[in-house]
Design an enzyme around this catalytic site. Sequence first.
Site, short mmCIF file in Angstrom:
data_model
loop_
_atom_site.label_atom_id
_atom_site.label_comp_id
_atom_site.label_asym_id
_atom_site.label_seq_id
_atom_site.Cartn_x
_atom_site.Cartn_y
_atom_site.Cartn_z
N ARG A 35 0.81 -1.21 0.00
CA ARG A 35 0.00 0.00 0.00
C ARG A 35 0.85 1.27 0.00
O ARG A 35 0.47 2.28 -0.58
CB ARG A 35 -0.95 -0.01 1.19
CG ARG A 35 -2.01 -1.11 1.10
CD ARG A 35 -2.95 -1.08 2.28
NE ARG A 35 -3.98 -2.09 2.16
CZ ARG A 35 -4.95 -2.26 3.05
NH1 ARG A 35 -5.00 -1.49 4.13
NH2 ARG A 35 -5.86 -3.21 2.88
N ASP A 145 -14.39 9.47 9.83
CA ASP A 145 -13.37 8.44 9.63
C ASP A 145 -12.00 9.05 9.87
O ASP A 145 -11.83 10.28 9.78
CB ASP A 145 -13.44 7.86 8.22
CG ASP A 145 -12.82 6.47 8.14
OD1 ASP A 145 -13.55 5.47 8.30
OD2 ASP A 145 -11.59 6.38 7.94
#
Length: 281
Positions: A35, A145
């Site tokens: 990632r 979030d």
Amino acid sequence: MPRLKDRHFETVADLIQERVGIQIPPAKRTMVEGRLRKRMRALDIETLTEYGRHVFEEGHLAEEFVHIIDCVTTNKTDFFREPAHFDQLRDELIPMLRRNGITQARLKLWSAAASTGAEAYTLAMVLHDMAMAGHALDYAILGTDVSTEVLRVAAEGIYPEDVLQAVPQHFRRRYVMQARNPAWKVGRIVPELRARVRFKHLNLMNAQYPVDRDVDIIFCRNVLIYFDKDTQRAVLSRLATHLRLGGFLVVGHSESMAGAGVPGLAQVSSTIFTRVEGAIG
């Protein structure tokens, strides 16, 4: 292929656990490195070794940490995930709030691990459908979030067709606009729902949350599983302080034990808790 130095991976794992609450064991090192390579490309950095040096040895951690969070946090989400919760919302929770005279003029809901917005928009679809069916229902939804990248996606409300497949057909016809060019294979949540949902950055590990303290219903599902037990309890205790008395907290089906014994919360079903009188830790 060069990898992150051991000490750099350990630093990433320690920082993520400390500041976000998510545990990253060594078994997930390959996932993390994969990632981070996307972020490397954005910076025109060729190897993970160079990226580690850039972040940890050349003084760029403060500016880069938000991107590291975006890279390593898990953002699995679906529309109508664990669909029984939305049936309970419509058939039990909202009627119970009204029956007990608890709700205010505008119903307040909070999706506390909103990811790309699927949960928040699912809530909006269910509530808007209730209003269309003749219920006198006004509502506002907050989605939060820790990842700024997923919040950008959520605010746009544009999703690939394969993601939207989980939305029942009658909801798709009413609440999803199809792209003018079918080749794009995306849909967008209609403006009426987007106007009802706002998104903001929030880290559940923070000691305080900049959120109203009279929320009617909080959904915090499938994020607690990434925290250790002490962190689970601390997060749920903080969330409880933002519920009005008689309001409801909904957790994921794999997280039902996390709320057991949290002061100020009483369990009403396997995954649903209600705010009660009493001290909140």
